[in-house]
Design a protein around this motif. Sequence first.
Motif, PDB file in Angstrom:
ATOM      1  N   ARG A 189       2.441  15.391  -7.068  1.00  0.00           N
ATOM      2  CA  ARG A 189       1.201  15.029  -7.094  1.00  0.00           C
ATOM      3  C   ARG A 189       0.301  16.250  -6.792  1.00  0.00           C
ATOM      4  NH1 ARG A 189      -0.111  10.186  -3.978  1.00  0.00           N
ATOM      5  NH2 ARG A 189       1.747   8.724  -4.381  1.00  0.00           N
ATOM      6  N   ARG A 222       6.004   1.836  -6.772  1.00  0.00           N
ATOM      7  CA  ARG A 222       6.758   1.133  -5.833  1.00  0.00           C
ATOM      8  C   ARG A 222       5.746   0.560  -4.826  1.00  0.00           C
ATOM      9  NH1 ARG A 222      10.386   6.633  -5.253  1.00  0.00           N
ATOM     10  NH2 ARG A 222      11.034   6.666  -7.291  1.00  0.00           N
ATOM     11  N   SER A 223       6.329  -0.599  -4.252  1.00  0.00           N
ATOM     12  CA  SER A 223       5.512  -1.307  -3.267  1.00  0.00           C
ATOM     13  C   SER A 223       6.437  -1.280  -1.869  1.00  0.00           C
ATOM     14  CB  SER A 223       4.994  -2.482  -3.729  1.00  0.00           C
ATOM     15  OG  SER A 223       6.208  -3.409  -4.319  1.00  0.00           O
ATOM     16  N   PHE A 224       5.889  -1.657  -0.929  1.00  0.00           N
ATOM     17  CA  PHE A 224       6.620  -1.563   0.436  1.00  0.00           C
ATOM     18  C   PHE A 224       6.309  -2.851   0.909  1.00  0.00           C
ATOM     19  CE2 PHE A 224       7.167  -0.820   4.998  1.00  0.00           C
ATOM     20  CZ  PHE A 224       8.354   0.032   4.887  1.00  0.00           C
ATOM     21  N   ALA A 241       2.817  -3.118   8.900  1.00  0.00           N
ATOM     22  CA  ALA A 241       1.700  -3.848   8.466  1.00  0.00           C
ATOM     23  C   ALA A 241       0.638  -3.381   9.865  1.00  0.00           C
ATOM     24  CB  ALA A 241       1.744  -5.016   8.329  1.00  0.00           C
ATOM     25  N   THR A 276       6.984  17.206  -4.990  1.00  0.00           N
ATOM     26  CA  THR A 276       6.411  15.869  -5.707  1.00  0.00           C
ATOM     27  C   THR A 276       5.712  16.519  -7.171  1.00  0.00           C
ATOM     28  OG1 THR A 276       4.492  15.669  -4.674  1.00  0.00           O
ATOM     29  CG2 THR A 276       6.436  14.524  -3.565  1.00  0.00           C
ATOM     30  N   MET A 334      -2.589  11.436  -0.843  1.00  0.00           N
ATOM     31  CA  MET A 334      -1.982  10.286  -1.010  1.00  0.00           C
ATOM     32  C   MET A 334      -3.073   9.207  -1.673  1.00  0.00           C
ATOM     33  SD  MET A 334       0.994   8.616  -0.166  1.00  0.00           S
ATOM     34  CE  MET A 334       2.477   9.455   0.179  1.00  0.00           C
ATOM     35  N   GLN A 386      -3.315   8.225  -8.547  1.00  0.00           N
ATOM     36  CA  GLN A 386      -2.849   8.733  -9.795  1.00  0.00           C
ATOM     37  C   GLN A 386      -2.693   8.250 -11.165  1.00  0.00           C
ATOM     38  OE1 GLN A 386       1.259  10.613  -8.240  1.00  0.00           O
ATOM     39  NE2 GLN A 386       1.366   8.716  -7.134  1.00  0.00           N
ATOM     40  N   LEU A 387      -3.159   6.977 -11.060  1.00  0.00           N
ATOM     41  CA  LEU A 387      -3.657   6.181 -12.107  1.00  0.00           C
ATOM     42  C   LEU A 387      -5.107   5.518 -11.937  1.00  0.00           C
ATOM     43  CD1 LEU A 387      -0.280   3.804 -12.500  1.00  0.00           C
ATOM     44  CD2 LEU A 387      -0.998   6.021 -14.192  1.00  0.00           C
ATOM     45  N   ASP A 441       0.221   0.441   0.362  1.00  0.00           N
ATOM     46  CA  ASP A 441       0.962   0.922  -0.572  1.00  0.00           C
ATOM     47  C   ASP A 441       0.687   2.236  -1.342  1.00  0.00           C
ATOM     48  OD1 ASP A 441       3.007  -0.703  -0.893  1.00  0.00           O
ATOM     49  OD2 ASP A 441       2.460  -2.034  -2.262  1.00  0.00           O
ATOM     50  N   TRP A 480       5.188  -4.453   3.954  1.00  0.00           N
ATOM     51  CA  TRP A 480       4.694  -3.927   5.257  1.00  0.00           C
ATOM     52  C   TRP A 480       4.983  -4.834   6.391  1.00  0.00           C
ATOM     53  CZ3 TRP A 480       3.413   0.992   5.117  1.00  0.00           C
ATOM     54  CH2 TRP A 480       3.100   1.626   4.270  1.00  0.00           C
ATOM     55  N   SER A 481       4.734  -6.192   5.835  1.00  0.00           N
ATOM     56  CA  SER A 481       4.973  -7.192   6.933  1.00  0.00           C
ATOM     57  C   SER A 481       5.873  -8.110   6.393  1.00  0.00           C
ATOM     58  CB  SER A 481       3.995  -7.904   7.274  1.00  0.00           C
ATOM     59  OG  SER A 481       3.115  -8.606   6.287  1.00  0.00           O
ATOM     60  N   MET A 524       8.189   6.482  -2.300  1.00  0.00           N
ATOM     61  CA  MET A 524       7.098   5.878  -2.363  1.00  0.00           C
ATOM     62  C   MET A 524       5.831   7.049  -2.621  1.00  0.00           C
ATOM     63  SD  MET A 524       6.705   2.602  -1.253  1.00  0.00           S
ATOM     64  CE  MET A 524       4.935   2.414  -0.696  1.00  0.00           C
ATOM     65  N   ALA A 525       6.352   8.205  -1.940  1.00  0.00           N
ATOM     66  CA  ALA A 525       5.392   9.161  -1.994  1.00  0.00           C
ATOM     67  C   ALA A 525       5.360  10.053  -3.394  1.00  0.00           C
ATOM     68  CB  ALA A 525       5.546  10.207  -0.691  1.00  0.00           C
ATOM     69  N   ALA A 526       6.800   9.993  -3.822  1.00  0.00           N
ATOM     70  CA  ALA A 526       7.129  10.679  -5.027  1.00  0.00           C
ATOM     71  C   ALA A 526       6.682  10.277  -6.119  1.00  0.00           C
ATOM     72  CB  ALA A 526       8.605  11.242  -4.761  1.00  0.00           C
ATOM     73  N   CYS A 527       6.527   8.958  -6.428  1.00  0.00           N
ATOM     74  CA  CYS A 527       6.643   8.264  -7.653  1.00  0.00           C
ATOM     75  C   CYS A 527       5.290   8.517  -8.209  1.00  0.00           C
ATOM     76  CB  CYS A 527       6.857   6.695  -7.496  1.00  0.00           C
ATOM     77  SG  CYS A 527       6.439   6.033  -9.260  1.00  0.00           S
ATOM     78  N   PRO A 528       4.973   8.953  -9.462  1.00  0.00           N
ATOM     79  CA  PRO A 528       3.802   9.624  -9.834  1.00  0.00           C
ATOM     80  C   PRO A 528       2.893   8.367 -10.316  1.00  0.00           C
ATOM     81  CG  PRO A 528       5.524  10.499 -11.101  1.00  0.00           C
ATOM     82  CD  PRO A 528       6.024   9.863 -10.232  1.00  0.00           C
ATOM     83  N   TYR A 529       3.437   7.212 -10.524  1.00  0.00           N
ATOM     84  CA  TYR A 529       2.914   5.929 -11.067  1.00  0.00           C
ATOM     85  C   TYR A 529       2.593   5.040  -9.788  1.00  0.00           C
ATOM     86  CZ  TYR A 529       4.941   8.108 -15.249  1.00  0.00           C
ATOM     87  OH  TYR A 529       5.289   9.121 -16.292  1.00  0.00           O
ATOM     88  N   ASN A 530       2.568   5.061  -8.637  1.00  0.00           N
ATOM     89  CA  ASN A 530       2.330   4.362  -7.916  1.00  0.00           C
ATOM     90  C   ASN A 530       3.072   3.005  -8.110  1.00  0.00           C
ATOM     91  OD1 ASN A 530      -0.671   6.017  -7.628  1.00  0.00           O
ATOM     92  ND2 ASN A 530       0.583   5.600  -5.626  1.00  0.00           N
ATOM     93  N   VAL A 584      11.164  -7.476   5.128  1.00  0.00           N
ATOM     94  CA  VAL A 584      10.353  -6.571   5.719  1.00  0.00           C
ATOM     95  C   VAL A 584      11.022  -5.185   5.795  1.00  0.00           C
ATOM     96  CG1 VAL A 584      10.875  -7.219   8.142  1.00  0.00           C
ATOM     97  CG2 VAL A 584       8.740  -6.191   8.012  1.00  0.00           C
ATOM     98  N   GLY A 585      10.012  -4.109   5.718  1.00  0.00           N
ATOM     99  CA  GLY A 585      10.623  -2.600   6.027  1.00  0.00           C
ATOM    100  C   GLY A 585      11.197  -2.236   4.776  1.00  0.00           C
ATOM    101  N   THR A 586      11.370  -2.759   3.600  1.00  0.00           N
ATOM    102  CA  THR A 586      11.939  -2.255   2.660  1.00  0.00           C
ATOM    103  C   THR A 586      11.085  -1.959   1.454  1.00  0.00           C
ATOM    104  OG1 THR A 586      12.403  -4.416   1.420  1.00  0.00           O
ATOM    105  CG2 THR A 586      14.455  -3.456   3.221  1.00  0.00           C
ATOM    106  N   ASP A 617       6.366  -6.496  13.938  1.00  0.00           N
ATOM    107  CA  ASP A 617       5.730  -6.979  13.130  1.00  0.00           C
ATOM    108  C   ASP A 617       5.801  -6.201  11.780  1.00  0.00           C
ATOM    109  OD1 ASP A 617       4.831  -9.043  14.753  1.00  0.00           O
ATOM    110  OD2 ASP A 617       3.289  -8.125  15.651  1.00  0.00           O
ATOM    111  N   GLY A 667      10.589   1.884   7.985  1.00  0.00           N
ATOM    112  CA  GLY A 667      10.640   0.423   7.817  1.00  0.00           C
ATOM    113  C   GLY A 667      11.585  -0.115   8.592  1.00  0.00           C
ATOM    114  N   ARG A 668      12.816   0.374   8.339  1.00  0.00           N
ATOM    115  CA  ARG A 668      14.023  -0.203   8.839  1.00  0.00           C
ATOM    116  C   ARG A 668      14.907   1.072   9.552  1.00  0.00           C
ATOM    117  NH1 ARG A 668      16.109  -5.322   8.455  1.00  0.00           N
ATOM    118  NH2 ARG A 668      14.314  -6.424   7.547  1.00  0.00           N
TER     119      ARG A 668
END
Lengths: 429, 126
Positions: A217, B9-11, A38, A215, A361, A365-366, A44, B13-14, B1-7, B37-39, A35, A107-108
């Motif tokens: 952060r 990127r999105s994933f 998720a 990073t 996390m 950040q914004l 995100d 999840w399903s 995902m973790a490194a981008c200071p602007y959030n 999914v998963g990218t 699945d 994820g992959r």
Amino acid sequence: MLPLQKTGVNFYLFVAALAAIVGWGLYAYSTQLKDGLATTGMRDLVSWGVYISNFVFFIGISHAGTLISAILRVTNADWRRPVTRMAEAITVMALMIGALFPIIDLGRPERMLNLLMYGRIDSPIVWDLISISTYLTGSMIYLYLPLIPDIAHYRDNLQNTSWWRKRLYRILSLGWKGTEEQKKNLERGISVMAIIIIPVAVSVHTVVSWIFGMTLRVGWRSSIFGPYFVVGAIFTGIASIIVAMAAFRKIYHLESYITYQHFKNLGLLLLVLDIAYIYFTINEYLTALYNATDSELHLLSALIFGPYSLDFWFFAVGGLIIPAVIIAVPATRTIGGLVIASILVNIALWFKRYVIVIPTMANPQLPIGWGQYAPTWVEWSITAASIAGFILLFTVFSKVFTIVSIWEVSEGAEGQPNAVGKGHKGGNA
Amino acid sequence: MAACPYNARSFNWSEPPHSPGERLIKYSPEYPVPHRVGTVEKCMFCAHRVSMGRLPACVEACTNEGMGAIFFGDRNEDVVTNGKETVKFSEMIEKRHGYRYKEEFGTHPRVLYLPAGPAHVHKKRA
């Protein structure tokens, strides 16, 4: 060598229980594969959860071994002899489990090979891949080399044993006969590996810290993260050895080999690392607190008073202060006390890793509000399975090889007639 | 995902929802379509629409709703448009005090923001 020869019902029950937990974890992972991620609590904003905390935790434990045993070997500390095997085994097993977590977090996972084929050297993830695989290879060699004379010993002395054991021991003993030349080569090999493995171990946990430190952060971009992580790793590593020592001592009746002196020595080492970790912790948080930029304060108030305060204070009090007191006060510096302190350290430092990963996390950040995260049953099941798998590997290992090095203990006993280990009774171990 | 200071990127999840049109598109490494999914994904300013000579979907929708608040263009050509008016990019940024988030990080993001102009301020006060 008794554990190699006789196996009771309790052992099978224990193994079955552990295997059941591992099986449950595999089932949880299969639902995640089906699945998507998720099924975890990650989203995100908080895209790293307990999987990454577990990763740091297990890589940390892996420093038990190799580093401690290598340092004790290099400095020629004679009391090390009965505990090095255990320490080295912890390293290999914790690494094998820990290295799975970044893959579980993918994820992959089927695209993992792309990392090898197209990975770019400027990515800290690729550094991780290189350093962890180097460390795993190195620590396997380092575990195996001192095993060779013992394996030859099992080959020659275990008579009524199964065919697979005979074959395994014959192959793995590499024709060891104990000649002077073989001994010389082995000693040289072990010494070289002991020296090589120290910088490798230090670099591994430094690189692990860099996936955070590199990073931009708040809460991660800290120049002391490398040494902070390395000290934390050795800290939990020693705590893990103490727990393993106590467990094996009780189960396999190794009281004549592993004595209070071993617990005391390692306990004092644990205290030193505890104090070092307190020092780093104060450095890390006090500078941020004193700078008091808005973003730092935002995160710190969440840690100290906010939603993560329970985790944070459990770490600070339960993982640093209480264990230090237990070890420092002679009345509580008993084997039982040291085991309690060590278990506390390991649990609390898991929370420390949680507090490193998740609040940073979730910290926006914004101007978009805090991220939310709570691990799901899938994540908890996989976490439980990893701990069960770690113990299972260890249990099986102790049934195939002796958990105390026979030849090293007897060699130590020859050198000093009054030494702790009664080496020539190796056959009873 | 973790490194981008602007959030930014999105994933997935399903398994993401697929539109019927999306199913007809052949996979191309240029666009994150069809979604999988998963990218991980990131806004690429609707490169598939731009290559057909259309504006990104967000710009078009914003202008169609009568707001026209989003401008898109080519920095090298120094021209941006919201679909209704086309203006000189550098001039507009200068005049309307365009800014970027986290300038101090040196990441040079290509997304700039325009603060509310005098007209908007006036409206708010009234």
